[in-house]
Design an enzyme around this catalytic site. Structure first.
Site: not given
Ligand code: BES
Ligand code: ZN
Ligand code: ZN
Length: 499
Positions: A279, A353
């Site tokens: 991230k 997921r």
């Molecule tokens: N934990 C995150 C989702 C999230 C992001 C929650 C920001 C709250 C605030 C999750 O694990 C994630 O990173 N999801 C990705 C999925 C994508 C790579 C398909 C996302 O939402 O960017």
């Molecule tokens: Zn994530």
């Protein structure tokens, strides 16, 4: 949590540090206000005339040493237009009052808020809302402040005044419900506000274990046990982390023997760096909150045990960090999950997921009546709904309708997104059964489509709490940080199910 009691009696006779009375739009007093006015002669009417007191919602004025009363202060709190009042406005009014009293240095206080009429709400609903407001609104997380905040003398007890002794029993029951709901919510907040170096999977397991109770059996599986059980998808996400994973199972038997349980599954990602698909640095610290789904589940179990709710519940929490160690799982990897479904990893940041896949498949094996999962699953849900509603998806209309009803009643709101079959196309993989990302479009829904593959035909609802689980500005009833989203919703839902 401060003590909350219920009592019947006149405002001018109370001997506490403060008596709080609502003032409606147009400087209208309620019953108790009028009674106090009669008992105190000219002071109140002349005050109401002389000052810019309007009854505007949330605005307050305090009078000291009013002749004819026995209290140090009379606080008039603006309640606005009575016909516009809702239970949530009552909660937020109660938060407002509690915070002001806390700052004022008053220790023991009486509040006359339940005589306000709120459309569609019973007397018990109103008492519960006032008590919830106080307990939720006074929450703060100060564990790591070595110099405690200047608080003056903190509030010690608050008495919710009711019209007559006939209402005392109902009021007391409502306060007891509020106590359990608030203690569950504040427990969820406490867990989620812990930093990632303290709140590890092991820590979550210990916290779950500590909830054990005669009706609640808790099992915490360590890495060895997880390997033996075959939760391979959870292990894949854990590969890059120095901290071991945990798989937590809670079994609450409050209902009839043999009645199928309601399964609650919570994402327990104690820190989500994104893994190899790392991230960006901005706000990455907030990814300590990626275990809010599991915190909600543990908070619900805490509340349910305190209430002795007559239901059977199964809790399942997969917990790990998502890090970038040398052994980390990689984009392109294919994982064979516990259920046997193969997953192509296109982005290691879509890890929630993946770990939920094993937890849901395990929950399905236990033959529950229904499954509800809680997860901070997608950034897309934050974009779609912001902080005002949790994303709701699922396969069972009755279950979804029940959650919507409880969401409205508790103001722990949900909003449904569709799960049309066509969305499933987006997670087709070229080399495995499914892939873990479905592209930019409808990201919240395709994440739910992924989960749906592990559910078989059990009634299921998925709650994406990514936008609601924490709030860095604070909300009307929550301090900055974790909100405890999902706890009030679910305790209400389960209470209705229990009848
Ligand atoms: N934990 C995150 C989702 C999230 C992001 C929650 C920001 C709250 C605030 C999750 O694990 C994630 O990173 N999801 C990705 C999925 C994508 C790579 C398909 C996302 O939402 O960017
Ligand atoms: Zn994530
Ligand atoms: Zn995550």
């Amino acid at each position: 949590m401060i003590e909350i009691a219920v009592k019947a009696g006149h405002a001018h006779k109370q001997r506490d540090d403060a008596v709080v009375l609502p003032l409606l739009d147009g400087r209208k007093l309620t019953e108790s206000g009028k009674a106090l006015q009669d008992a105190t002669g000219r002071i109140l009417p002349s005050f109401l005339r002389k000052f810019d007191v309007t009854g505007k919602f949330g605005a307050s004025r305090t009078l000291y040493d009013v002749e004819g009363t026995h209290t140090q202060r009379v606080m008039l709190i603006g309640a606005g237009e009575e016909k516009k009042l809702t239970l949530q406005k009552l909660r937020s009014l109660s938060v407002n009052v509690a915070r002001k009293l806390e700052r004022s240095g008053a220790r023991d206080v009486s509040v006359y808020l339940t005589e306000l009429s709120v459309k569609g709400a019973t007397f018990a609903d109103k008492v519960q809302a006032v008590a919830e407001g106080v307990w939720l609104g006074l929450y703060s997380f100060e564990k790591y402040k070595t110099s405690k905040q200047e608080r003056g003398r903190a509030l010690r007890s608050l008495t919710i005044m009711v019209p007559s002794r006939r209402e005392l029993e109902i009021a007391q029951e409502a306060v007891d419900r509020a106590r359990a709901v608030a203690s569950g919510t504040n427990f969820a907040r406490d867990l989620a506000n812990e930093p990632g170096n303290i709140c590890t999977p092991e820590f979550l397991g210990d916290q779950a274990q500590a909830l054990s109770h005669k009706q609640l059996n808790v099992t915490v599986m360590d890495k060895k046990a997880i390997e033996k059980a075959g939760f391979t998808a959870l292990l894949a996400v854990n590969q890059g982390s120095a901290n071991e994973p945990r798989f937590i199972v809670l079994d609450y038997k409050g209902g009839k023997e043999g009645d199928a349980a309601i399964a609650l599954v919570g994402k327990g990602l104690t820190f989500d760096a994104g893994g190899i698909s790392i991230k960006p640095a901005a706000q990455m610290d907030e990814m300590k909150y990626d275990m809010c789904g599991s915190a909600a589940v543990l908070g619900i179990f805490k509340a349910v045990t305190e209430m002795n709710l007559p239901v059977n519940l199964l809790g399942v929490i997969p917990s790990t960090e998502n890090m970038l160690g040398a052994a980390a799982y990689k984009p392109g990897d294919v994982i064979t999950s516990y259920k046997g479904i193969t997953i192509e990893v296109q982005n290691t940041d879509a890890e929630g997921r993946i770990i939920l896949a094993d937890a849901l498949a395990y929950a399905v094996e236990q033959k529950p009546a229904e499954i509800i999962d809680f997860a901070t699953l997608t950034g897309a849900c934050v974009i779609a709904l912001g902080g005002q509603a949790t994303g709701l998806m699922g396969t069972d209309e009755k279950l979804k309708a029940g959650l919507k009803l409880s969401g409205t009643h508790t103001h722990d709101r949900v909003w449904e997104l569709p799960m049309f079959d066509e969305y499933q196309e987006q997670i087709k993989s070229d080399i495995a059964d499914i892939k873990n990302v479905g592209g930019r479009e409808a990201g919240t829904i395709t994440a739910a489509c992924f989960l749906s593959r592990f559910i078989d035909d059990v009634a299921w609802a998925h709650l994406d709490i990514a936008g609601t689980a924490w709030n860095m500005k604070g909300t009307d009833i929550s301090a900055k940080g974790a909100t405890g989203a999902g706890v009030r919703l679910m305790v209400d839902y389960l209470s209705r199910r229990a009848g």
